[in-house]
Design an enzyme around this catalytic site. Structure first.
Site: not given
Length: 297
Positions: A130-132, A134
């Site tokens: 979802s967000c690459g 992290c």
């Protein structure tokens, strides 16, 4: 560079899986439920390890991805993060046959003489679909490796650019079956599709695309157009800039930081690319048009 053949003792998961579902159709007469098979996008973890010249395996990242093009994903990720500088840095890429999660662990063996600073792993990579990436340790780590400013590069007609999303959809075989994948594609200035890569994560799709170009010896991408299927985040611009792309387009909106980075890198960034038009955020000089420009509101 050598890639080991597929180990024979395990079954590789495909990009889709089948599952029995209930389909509900709602009408004024009520809700009708039918049982049927449905295709779902496969999502599994991939651990990327780097084998230094000392023979030690360093775990670099874990990403949730759609199986397929795993070696390209590993190479693209390492290149985008500045851990390797080109295809000559890689001696071999192979699945780790000793791992319990076969096909979910990839070892990237560096070529002799290629340095690897294990202290750089303090950036604490952990990637998700979802967000690459992290959990990096600092703002400096998030900004990633410095990218050379794009000079010159391809010019593309507006009429060609606006038609690329339709060509991308035609090439998205897995998306057509599941509706659950992002894509990144490389086009010629004339709109010819060079390659497309799909993944449940938009950053993974870009890493696969860049990794494929890297391993083929085709970087930088200054003479091609890169198109992404969703919104254009800072990290996607960063990965594209690292690959030397002069023109990056997305079918949805860019973020403010993505626009700032594209401007700093000298890139052309277009958003909301869909019929009948698109927005140009930076580098408009690379977009050619056969119609008169309208100035103002």
């Amino acid at each position: 560079m050598q890639n080991d053949p597929t180990p024979p003792r395990a079954t590789r998961r495909g990009s889709t899986v089948r599952r029995r579902i209930e389909r509900v159709a709602v009408s004024p007469e009520g809700a009708l439920r039918r049982s049927r098979d449905d295709a779902l996008t496969t999502e599994e973890p991939l651990e990327i390890r780097v084998l230094g010249t000392d023979g030690v395996a360093h775990r670099v990242a874990v990403t949730m991805r759609t199986p397929g093009a795993d070696f390209e994903l590993a190479a693209g990720f390492l290149y985008g993060e500045g851990l390797i500088d080109g295809p000559d840095a890689v001696r071999a890429i192979r699945y780790c046959t000793e791992a319990e999660q076969l096909y979910n662990v990839v070892n990237v063996a560096l070529a002799p003489g290629v340095p690897f600073d294990s202290s750089s792993l303090a950036r604490n990579f952990y990637t998700t679909s979802s967000c690459g990436v992290c959990g990096k340790a600092s703002i400096e780590a998030v900004m990633g490796p410095a990218c050379a400013r794009v000079a010159g590069g391809v010019t593309v007609d507006a009429e060609t650019l606006v038609g690329l999303p339709a060509r991308l959809r035609e090439a998205q075989a897995v998306f057509e079956r599941t509706g659950g994948l992002h894509a990144a594609a490389q086009f010629t200035p004339e709109g010819e599709l060079v390659r497309v890569r799909e993944d449940v994560g938009r950053h993974n799709a870009m890493d696969k695309l860049v990794g494929a170009a890297l391993l083929a010896g085709e970087l930088p991408l200054a003479e091609h157009v890169v198109l992404v299927s969703g919104r254009t985040s800072f990290e996607l611009v960063q990965k594209a800039a690292r690959a030397g792309a002069a023109v990056l387009a997305g079918v949805s909106a860019p973020s403010s930081l993505a626009v700032e980075l594209a401007e700093q890198a000298g890139m052309t960034l277009a958003g909301f690319v869909r019929e009948p038009g698109f927005n140009i955020y930076t580098g408009g000089e690379r977009i050619a048009s056969r119609v008169r420009e309208k100035v103002g509101g």
